[in-house]
Scaffold this active site. Structure first.
Site, mmCIF file in Angstrom:
data_model
loop_
_atom_site.group_PDB
_atom_site.id
_atom_site.type_symbol
_atom_site.label_atom_id
_atom_site.label_comp_id
_atom_site.label_asym_id
_atom_site.label_seq_id
_atom_site.Cartn_x
_atom_site.Cartn_y
_atom_site.Cartn_z
ATOM 1 N N CYS A 1 0.837 -1.214 0.000
ATOM 2 C CA CYS A 1 0.000 0.000 0.000
ATOM 3 C C CYS A 1 0.863 1.251 0.000
ATOM 4 O O CYS A 1 1.388 1.653 1.034
ATOM 5 C CB CYS A 1 -0.929 -0.021 1.218
ATOM 6 S SG CYS A 1 -1.954 1.454 1.343
ATOM 7 N N CYS B 1 -0.454 4.104 2.107
ATOM 8 C CA CYS B 1 -0.209 3.953 3.550
ATOM 9 C C CYS B 1 1.255 4.241 3.892
ATOM 10 O O CYS B 1 1.553 4.905 4.872
ATOM 11 C CB CYS B 1 -0.491 2.528 4.025
ATOM 12 S SG CYS B 1 -1.948 1.760 3.344
ATOM 13 N N ASP B 2 2.169 3.709 3.102
ATOM 14 C CA ASP B 2 3.574 3.669 3.524
ATOM 15 C C ASP B 2 4.524 4.509 2.680
ATOM 16 O O ASP B 2 5.691 4.652 3.045
ATOM 17 C CB ASP B 2 4.072 2.212 3.499
ATOM 18 C CG ASP B 2 3.284 1.339 4.479
ATOM 19 O OD1 ASP B 2 2.887 1.867 5.526
ATOM 20 O OD2 ASP B 2 3.066 0.158 4.186
#
Ligand code: NDP
Length: 306
Positions: free
Chosen positions: A134, A137-138
């Site tokens: 992701c 997300c990261d």
């Protein structure tokens, strides 16, 4: 046999939010959260894009807080999974992994989706240490660094473009000589100065040390093997909705995502609703999953009032 007005299946943002709303509607929901509560979000660490947390929030803490909120409002949250279900008759009979059985007037399916992985041992070893599924997300953790993305679909291209805005360089590892993504997205990827597409390439191994990922060993179809130095390695080869248990009754699309009716969470089976990533191939964010959990609980409440 135990009965419930509302059974929620899944312990991610969609399921917990549905439990919060269903509890406040006095439906006394029972939620089965599987054996790995918290859902996909727990694969990441810091969540910086969930509104309400100015400094970001630890993913596990966020999920624990959602769970606790649902419990405080009266939800009965249990570990364990659904092993058998029959959606041909209402109330719906359900068998559970703890050997119990219950019958539910309404069901909210919030079983989520799981990322597809390459299946390399080194990929498993460095999950959370540089390997992610992701970018939203990261990606932020790799600002001004070099990263790689595997895949040639809309997700991989979208992630590569997102990362190109943050990182110094993005390698896009594509196993064929074509991208599967939509044409407009392909053009943007090809035009991006800091994206290098590695055509006809497969990942042999993800390289790293105690601090995490340091590179990837790539094999081109012609047999050439070479290493690329990267700090982050993003796998974007598709997701798989967890809908198999229900697909005998509930309509799904070609990919297995549950089909819901318009803006509502209603499936084709009256009394069965779907929320979160199991019915969403496009957005796949904690906040969108939580919002659809809210919708599903409101839909279940309205259905029961009818
Ligand atoms: P897709 O199935 O569309 O693409 C998967 C990609 O990963 C393909 O390029 C495939 O290669 C590659 N791949 C699969 N397995 C491997 C492997 N083992 N090693 C290397 N590469 C591999 O998945 P997406 O998640 O990209 O998209 C899913 C759906 O969601 C699609 O319908 C897509 O259009 C949609 N979507 C839409 C978005 C939007 O509209 N904004 C955003 C994201 C997704 P190959 O082509 O060779 O099979």
């Amino acid at each position: 046999m135990e009965t419930t007005q509302c059974l929620i299946i899944g312990g991610g943002p969609a399921g917990y939010t549905a439990a919060i709303y269903a509890s406040r509607a006095a439906l006394q929901p029972v939620l089965y959260e599987g054996n790995a509560p918290g859902g996909q979000l727990t694969m990441t660490t810091l969540v910086e894009n969930y509104p309400g947390f100015a400094g970001g929030v630890d993913a596990n803490e966020l999920m624990a807080a959602m769970r606790e909120q649902a419990v405080r409002l009266g939800a009965d949250i249990r570990r364990g999974a659904i092993t058998e279900i029959d959606l041909s008759q209402r109330p719906f009979p359900v068998k559970l992994s703890d050997g119990k059985e219950l019958s539910a007037e309404t069901i909210i399916i919030a079983t989520g989706a799981v990322a597809r992985w390459l299946g390399l041992p080194s990929e498993q070893k460095f999950r959370g240490l540089g390997v992610s599924a992701c970018a939203t997300c990261d990606g932020f953790f790799y600002r001004r660094k070099d990263v790689a993305v595997v895949g040639g679909g809309d997700t991989a291209c979208g992630e590569a473009l997102y990362l190109a805005g943050l990182c110094r360089k993005v390698y896009l590892i594509v196993r064929r000589d074509v991208l599967r993504a939509s044409v407009a997205v392909q053009e943007r990827v090809k035009a991006a100065e800091n994206i290098e597409i590695l055509w006809n390439c497969n990942t042999r191994e993800i390289l790293g040390d105690a601090s995490g990922v340091t590179g990837a060993r790539i094999e081109r179809k012609d047999g050439e093997v070479f290493d690329i130095p990267v700090d982050g390695f993003f796998v974007a080869i598709g997701h798989h909705p967890v809908s198999e248990l229900f697909s005998k009754w509930v309509k799904t699309d070609a990919e297995g995502y549950i089909v819901t009716d318009g803006r509502s969470s209603a499936t084709n089976v009256p009394g069965v609703f779907a929320a979160g990533d199991v019915q969403d191939p496009d957005y796949r964010q904690a906040i969108t999953a939580a919002a659809s959990g809210c919708r599903a609980a409101l839909d279940a409440e309205r259905f029961l009032k009818k």
